[in-house]
Design a protein around this motif. Structure first.
Motif, PDB file in Angstrom:
ATOM      1  N   LEU A 175       0.820  -1.215   0.000  1.00 31.91           N
ATOM      2  CA  LEU A 175       0.000   0.000   0.000  1.00 31.91           C
ATOM      3  C   LEU A 175       0.854   1.265   0.000  1.00 31.91           C
ATOM      4  O   LEU A 175       0.403   2.330  -0.456  1.00 31.91           O
ATOM      5  CB  LEU A 175      -0.929  -0.001   1.219  1.00 31.91           C
ATOM      6  CG  LEU A 175      -2.006  -1.088   1.248  1.00 31.91           C
ATOM      7  CD1 LEU A 175      -2.804  -1.020   2.547  1.00 31.91           C
ATOM      8  CD2 LEU A 175      -2.943  -0.968   0.057  1.00 31.91           C
ATOM      9  N   ASP A 176       2.086   1.171   0.480  1.00 31.18           N
ATOM     10  CA  ASP A 176       2.950   2.354   0.568  1.00 31.18           C
ATOM     11  C   ASP A 176       3.862   2.501  -0.650  1.00 31.18           C
ATOM     12  O   ASP A 176       4.742   3.354  -0.669  1.00 31.18           O
ATOM     13  CB  ASP A 176       3.802   2.285   1.835  1.00 31.18           C
ATOM     14  CG  ASP A 176       3.755   3.576   2.629  1.00 31.18           C
ATOM     15  OD1 ASP A 176       3.000   4.488   2.228  1.00 31.18           O
ATOM     16  OD2 ASP A 176       4.471   3.686   3.638  1.00 31.18           O
ATOM     17  N   ASN A 177       3.630   1.692  -1.662  1.00 34.19           N
ATOM     18  CA  ASN A 177       4.444   1.716  -2.872  1.00 34.19           C
ATOM     19  C   ASN A 177       3.867   2.723  -3.864  1.00 34.19           C
ATOM     20  O   ASN A 177       2.699   2.594  -4.278  1.00 34.19           O
ATOM     21  CB  ASN A 177       4.478   0.313  -3.486  1.00 34.19           C
ATOM     22  CG  ASN A 177       5.409   0.201  -4.678  1.00 34.19           C
ATOM     23  OD1 ASN A 177       5.672   1.171  -5.392  1.00 34.19           O
ATOM     24  ND2 ASN A 177       5.920  -1.008  -4.908  1.00 34.19           N
ATOM     25  N   SER A 178       4.634   3.713  -4.249  1.00 35.34           N
ATOM     26  CA  SER A 178       4.123   4.782  -5.114  1.00 35.34           C
ATOM     27  C   SER A 178       3.722   4.300  -6.495  1.00 35.34           C
ATOM     28  O   SER A 178       3.049   5.022  -7.238  1.00 35.34           O
ATOM     29  CB  SER A 178       5.189   5.886  -5.250  1.00 35.34           C
ATOM     30  OG  SER A 178       6.361   5.362  -5.866  1.00 35.34           O
ATOM     31  N   GLN A 179       4.103   3.086  -6.855  1.00 36.46           N
ATOM     32  CA  GLN A 179       3.728   2.545  -8.157  1.00 36.46           C
ATOM     33  C   GLN A 179       2.363   1.856  -8.131  1.00 36.46           C
ATOM     34  O   GLN A 179       1.839   1.487  -9.185  1.00 36.46           O
ATOM     35  CB  GLN A 179       4.792   1.543  -8.631  1.00 36.46           C
ATOM     36  CG  GLN A 179       6.180   2.133  -8.770  1.00 36.46           C
ATOM     37  CD  GLN A 179       6.196   3.325  -9.718  1.00 36.46           C
ATOM     38  OE1 GLN A 179       5.723   3.237 -10.855  1.00 36.46           O
ATOM     39  NE2 GLN A 179       6.732   4.449  -9.256  1.00 36.46           N
ATOM     40  N   ARG A 180       1.830   1.670  -6.963  1.00 31.47           N
ATOM     41  CA  ARG A 180       0.578   0.935  -6.830  1.00 31.47           C
ATOM     42  C   ARG A 180      -0.633   1.864  -7.005  1.00 31.47           C
ATOM     43  O   ARG A 180      -0.580   3.059  -6.715  1.00 31.47           O
ATOM     44  CB  ARG A 180       0.504   0.233  -5.471  1.00 31.47           C
ATOM     45  CG  ARG A 180       1.579  -0.816  -5.268  1.00 31.47           C
ATOM     46  CD  ARG A 180       1.536  -1.869  -6.361  1.00 31.47           C
ATOM     47  NE  ARG A 180       2.486  -2.956  -6.140  1.00 31.47           N
ATOM     48  CZ  ARG A 180       2.704  -3.942  -6.999  1.00 31.47           C
ATOM     49  NH1 ARG A 180       2.030  -3.970  -8.160  1.00 31.47           N
ATOM     50  NH2 ARG A 180       3.565  -4.897  -6.729  1.00 31.47           N
ATOM     51  N   PHE A 181      -1.725   1.285  -7.441  1.00 32.17           N
ATOM     52  CA  PHE A 181      -2.926   2.065  -7.739  1.00 32.17           C
ATOM     53  C   PHE A 181      -3.444   2.779  -6.498  1.00 32.17           C
ATOM     54  O   PHE A 181      -3.862   3.938  -6.556  1.00 32.17           O
ATOM     55  CB  PHE A 181      -4.020   1.155  -8.310  1.00 32.17           C
ATOM     56  CG  PHE A 181      -5.040   1.897  -9.112  1.00 32.17           C
ATOM     57  CD1 PHE A 181      -4.905   2.043 -10.477  1.00 32.17           C
ATOM     58  CD2 PHE A 181      -6.133   2.489  -8.494  1.00 32.17           C
ATOM     59  CE1 PHE A 181      -5.836   2.749 -11.220  1.00 32.17           C
ATOM     60  CE2 PHE A 181      -7.071   3.192  -9.224  1.00 32.17           C
ATOM     61  CZ  PHE A 181      -6.921   3.330 -10.600  1.00 32.17           C
ATOM     62  N   PHE A 182      -3.410   2.084  -5.377  1.00 35.13           N
ATOM     63  CA  PHE A 182      -3.892   2.680  -4.131  1.00 35.13           C
ATOM     64  C   PHE A 182      -3.148   3.967  -3.818  1.00 35.13           C
ATOM     65  O   PHE A 182      -3.743   4.975  -3.418  1.00 35.13           O
ATOM     66  CB  PHE A 182      -3.738   1.684  -2.980  1.00 35.13           C
ATOM     67  CG  PHE A 182      -3.894   2.307  -1.617  1.00 35.13           C
ATOM     68  CD1 PHE A 182      -5.145   2.574  -1.100  1.00 35.13           C
ATOM     69  CD2 PHE A 182      -2.775   2.634  -0.861  1.00 35.13           C
ATOM     70  CE1 PHE A 182      -5.294   3.155   0.148  1.00 35.13           C
ATOM     71  CE2 PHE A 182      -2.911   3.222   0.390  1.00 35.13           C
ATOM     72  CZ  PHE A 182      -4.172   3.482   0.893  1.00 35.13           C
ATOM     73  N   TYR A 183      -1.854   3.973  -3.989  1.00 30.95           N
ATOM     74  CA  TYR A 183      -1.029   5.135  -3.660  1.00 30.95           C
ATOM     75  C   TYR A 183      -1.373   6.325  -4.560  1.00 30.95           C
ATOM     76  O   TYR A 183      -1.420   7.471  -4.105  1.00 30.95           O
ATOM     77  CB  TYR A 183       0.438   4.758  -3.815  1.00 30.95           C
ATOM     78  CG  TYR A 183       1.400   5.739  -3.189  1.00 30.95           C
ATOM     79  CD1 TYR A 183       1.902   5.526  -1.913  1.00 30.95           C
ATOM     80  CD2 TYR A 183       1.815   6.878  -3.884  1.00 30.95           C
ATOM     81  CE1 TYR A 183       2.794   6.423  -1.333  1.00 30.95           C
ATOM     82  CE2 TYR A 183       2.702   7.778  -3.317  1.00 30.95           C
ATOM     83  CZ  TYR A 183       3.185   7.554  -2.045  1.00 30.95           C
ATOM     84  OH  TYR A 183       4.069   8.453  -1.473  1.00 30.95           O
ATOM     85  N   LYS A 184      -1.649   6.034  -5.834  1.00 33.13           N
ATOM     86  CA  LYS A 184      -1.923   7.105  -6.795  1.00 33.13           C
ATOM     87  C   LYS A 184      -3.310   7.726  -6.607  1.00 33.13           C
ATOM     88  O   LYS A 184      -3.533   8.871  -7.001  1.00 33.13           O
ATOM     89  CB  LYS A 184      -1.809   6.550  -8.218  1.00 33.13           C
ATOM     90  CG  LYS A 184      -0.413   6.049  -8.578  1.00 33.13           C
ATOM     91  CD  LYS A 184      -0.414   5.416  -9.969  1.00 33.13           C
ATOM     92  CE  LYS A 184       0.954   4.877 -10.323  1.00 33.13           C
ATOM     93  NZ  LYS A 184       0.983   4.234 -11.662  1.00 33.13           N
ATOM     94  N   ARG A 185      -4.246   6.971  -6.043  1.00 27.16           N
ATOM     95  CA  ARG A 185      -5.627   7.454  -5.921  1.00 27.16           C
ATOM     96  C   ARG A 185      -6.086   7.259  -4.479  1.00 27.16           C
ATOM     97  O   ARG A 185      -7.159   6.791  -4.194  1.00 27.16           O
ATOM     98  CB  ARG A 185      -6.516   6.689  -6.915  1.00 27.16           C
ATOM     99  CG  ARG A 185      -7.963   7.063  -6.925  1.00 27.16           C
ATOM    100  CD  ARG A 185      -8.206   8.531  -7.192  1.00 27.16           C
ATOM    101  NE  ARG A 185      -8.037   8.889  -8.579  1.00 27.16           N
ATOM    102  CZ  ARG A 185      -7.977  10.139  -9.019  1.00 27.16           C
ATOM    103  NH1 ARG A 185      -8.060  11.130  -8.157  1.00 27.16           N
ATOM    104  NH2 ARG A 185      -7.824  10.408 -10.296  1.00 27.16           N
ATOM    105  N   ARG A 186      -5.249   7.676  -3.526  1.00 23.36           N
ATOM    106  CA  ARG A 186      -5.500   7.381  -2.125  1.00 23.36           C
ATOM    107  C   ARG A 186      -6.790   8.006  -1.610  1.00 23.36           C
ATOM    108  O   ARG A 186      -7.426   7.479  -0.696  1.00 23.36           O
ATOM    109  CB  ARG A 186      -4.316   7.844  -1.274  1.00 23.36           C
ATOM    110  CG  ARG A 186      -4.364   7.355   0.146  1.00 23.36           C
ATOM    111  CD  ARG A 186      -3.084   7.634   0.903  1.00 23.36           C
ATOM    112  NE  ARG A 186      -1.950   6.912   0.360  1.00 23.36           N
ATOM    113  CZ  ARG A 186      -0.826   6.683   1.046  1.00 23.36           C
ATOM    114  NH1 ARG A 186      -0.719   7.111   2.288  1.00 23.36           N
ATOM    115  NH2 ARG A 186       0.185   6.044   0.488  1.00 23.36           N
ATOM    116  N   ASP A 187      -7.212   9.131  -2.195  1.00 25.34           N
ATOM    117  CA  ASP A 187      -8.425   9.799  -1.700  1.00 25.34           C
ATOM    118  C   ASP A 187      -9.695   8.994  -1.973  1.00 25.34           C
ATOM    119  O   ASP A 187     -10.750   9.282  -1.404  1.00 25.34           O
ATOM    120  CB  ASP A 187      -8.562  11.199  -2.301  1.00 25.34           C
ATOM    121  CG  ASP A 187      -8.470  11.215  -3.820  1.00 25.34           C
ATOM    122  OD1 ASP A 187      -8.128  10.172  -4.413  1.00 25.34           O
ATOM    123  OD2 ASP A 187      -8.728  12.278  -4.423  1.00 25.34           O
ATOM    124  N   ALA A 188      -9.605   7.979  -2.821  1.00 24.10           N
ATOM    125  CA  ALA A 188     -10.781   7.166  -3.139  1.00 24.10           C
ATOM    126  C   ALA A 188     -10.902   5.939  -2.239  1.00 24.10           C
ATOM    127  O   ALA A 188     -11.820   5.140  -2.422  1.00 24.10           O
ATOM    128  CB  ALA A 188     -10.731   6.727  -4.602  1.00 24.10           C
TER     129      ALA A 188
END
Length: 582
Positions: A479-492
């Protein structure tokens, strides 16, 4: 958003959208909100949905509860009770009962909630024309305004009484005779039955000696069938089977309200209830009507994913199973978060195709259920037109067998871009495509008990329920990996972590920060302080305590997918199928 009679999905949808921060207009041709009558039954799943918006307590504090159901059949001297069973036969229901509250009160709760967000219904206004752009670029751009609507203000006494509105999206929540549906050229597929029923809201007088007025009661008599639905206060609603020869105009084939009045309806009911007395003061009748059961589903629920229809505008059926308002609210509960994600730029506009995919299949299942249920209820026990009507055992069996569906807790959405069941085995008892099962957890920080459903409010975000097992660092690193989708769209997203261990030993501050965005977001699979509630959620959901799992719950409370902790990369594939990373 249009409405004339589709009040439930109209105010529900408007409330959901305005709470999400969207710009919404709601019009209604009625000069004032409705005061009584029409839909008023709320099923267990709908109570869960209301709870997700923080509105369940407001409904439950005013409502009448239906906990038991009574059954009456013909006996030697009239009808006689042949059994009572729980009204709701859905083992996973958080609220194991139905409630009833008159339409005006329910609508008022939503209107008050909307008003706090600065939105009120504009009355009396009707749409007079609707046009959708044929430009593919405009239709594909969620920021474009491809819908043109002309509104007519009915109370303007002078000057121009029409207004042209440009809209990104339109929701037609305008009832069974939907103007929006007809304007779009959408057909209703299905048929009209021969069953005609009357409905009347009464307050039984002291002469009434029927013992089950406060239970849902299904009565079969030689005079026909009747159903009692308890209402708030001392009121009850009677559904009364009528002769279609008396109620239907032979020239038009339509129900003629002028052939009945409250007195005649009550007289029919009195014959049905013999040897019991059913009496009420006619001057206190709040509402009544007669109707012919029709079972139809719209051929489609949208045009170009820009104009949608919902509720009675796209499905009609018998009201006796208490599905109308519930189906309508859940239509727009399904649609609202999808519109929000598209308008916020979180999701591709193709996400909106899943509204019709999910809710039309549900509507078809609802009609199938209603055909069986209304036929069983309308036919005499052991005496249908072929001489072999349903037995008492068949009727109660159907009542109980359909409990999961009629309560709403068994609704199951098929695989799609937002329902991915590949790794169902990682949470074998938590069915992907069904709503998140309720279960009590204990908050790690203060040992307060919390129902897991309350950790998934309808705030438009996806919930990631992390059961880390022995792999806490693995999940945190993902989850803390900047390449992951969660990291890029954390507000969702909202992350909730469920740990093993006890309230007396676990230090929640030892959890990596990405798994504890707030002290309320770390929970324990443990019992409450009394030892009587909660615990064993891993077993309940079918999640291995060592291997763990990550459960994705959609903004409407349905499980979208499950990922084993050694296959978390599959979440990037899942979310990239419909969400935008920037």
């Amino acid at each position: 958003m249009f409405s004339s009679r589709g009040w439930a999905c109209r105010v529900f949808c408007a409330n959901a959208l305005v709470r999400a921060g969207l710009n919404v207009r709601v019009i209604d041709k009625r000069p004032v909100k409705v005061a009584a009558g029409q839909a008023d039954g709320i099923q267990p799943r709908t109570i869960e949905v209301l709870q997700s918006y923080g509105l369940a307590d407001k409904v439950l504090s005013q409502a009448a509860f239906m906990i038991m159901a009574a059954f009456y059949n013909p006996g030697p001297n009239g009808i006689e009770c042949i059994g009572r069973v729980p009204d709701v036969t859905a083992p996973t229901a958080r609220y194991p009962y139905e409630v009833t509250l008159h339409q005006g009160a329910i609508e008022g709760i939503f209107l008050d909630s909307m008003k706090k967000e600065g939105l009120e219904v504009e009355r009396p206004i009707i749409p007079v024309s609707l046009q959708i752009s044929e430009d593919p670029k405009a239709l594909a751009d969620p920021h474009a305004y491809p819908v043109k609507v002309v509104l007519k203000h009915l109370d303007w006494e002078s000057g121009e009484d029409t207004e042209t509105v440009r809209a990104k999206f339109v929701v037609g929540a305008d009832g069974a005779h939907s103007w929006v549906r007809k304007t779009l050229g959408i057909s209703m597929d299905g048929e009209q039955t021969d069953f005609v029923w009357g409905v009347i809201d009464i307050t039984p007088s002291e002469k009434t000696d029927f013992p089950d007025t406060r239970n849902k009661s299904a009565i079969h008599s030689v005079n026909g069938s009747c159903m009692i639905i308890p209402r708030e206060g001392d009121k009850i609603r009677l559904y009364i089977q009528l002769s279609n020869k008396d109620a239907v105009d032979p020239e038009t084939g339509r129900v003629n309200l002028h052939r009945y009045d409250p007195k005649r309806l009550l007289d029919v009911a009195k014959d049905t209830f013999k040897p019991f007395t059913m009496d009420a003061a006619l001057d206190k009748v709040e509402w009544w009507t007669i109707y012919q059961i029709g079972q139809r589903v719209a051929s489609r629920f949208t045009t170009n994913e820009r104009v949608f229809i919902a509720g009675d505008a796209c499905h009609t059926h018998s009201p006796k199973a208490g599905q109308g308002m519930n189906a309508s609210m859940n239509d727009t509960h399904n649609l609202a978060w999808k519109l929000t994600h598209v308008l916020r730029g979180w999701a591709d506009i193709s996400l909106l195709k899943t509204y019709e995919f999910e809710r039309r299949k549900y509507a078809q299942d609802l009609i199938s259920f209603d055909k069986t249920f209304s036929a069983l209820f309308s036919e005499k026990i052991g005496d249908d037109s072929k001489g072999h009507g349903p037995t008492h055992e068949e009727f109660i069996g159907a009542f109980q067998d359909y409990g999961n569906f009629s309560s709403g807790v068994g609704v199951h959405y098929a695989p799609s871009q937002i329902i991915e069941p590949t790794y169902q085995a990682a949470a074998s008892n938590l069915i992907i495509g069904q709503r998140l099962l309720p279960h009590v957890l204990v908050r790690a920080a203060d040992a307060r008990e919390v129902n897991i459903q309350d950790l998934a409010p309808a705030d438009t975000r996806f919930k990631l329920f992390v059961f880390p097992g022995e792999h806490t660092q693995t999940v945190a690193a993902y989850l803390d990996n900047s390449q992951r989708f969660f990291y890029k769209r954390r507000d969702a997203f909202d992350v909730i972590t469920i740990l093993q261990g006890t309230k007396s030993t676990v230090n929640y501050l030892g959890v990596p920060l990405v798994l504890r965005s707030h002290w309320t977001k770390v929970l324990l699979d443990d019992t409450d302080i009394t030892g009587s509630r909660g615990g064993r959620i891993h077993e309940r959901y079918g999640i291995d305590r060592f291997a763990g799992a990550l459960v994705v719950v959609r903004p409407d409370g349905y499980v979208g997918t499950v990922a084993p902790l050694d296959k978390l990369a599959t979440l990037d594939t899942y979310f990239s199928g419909f969400m935008l990373s920037d």
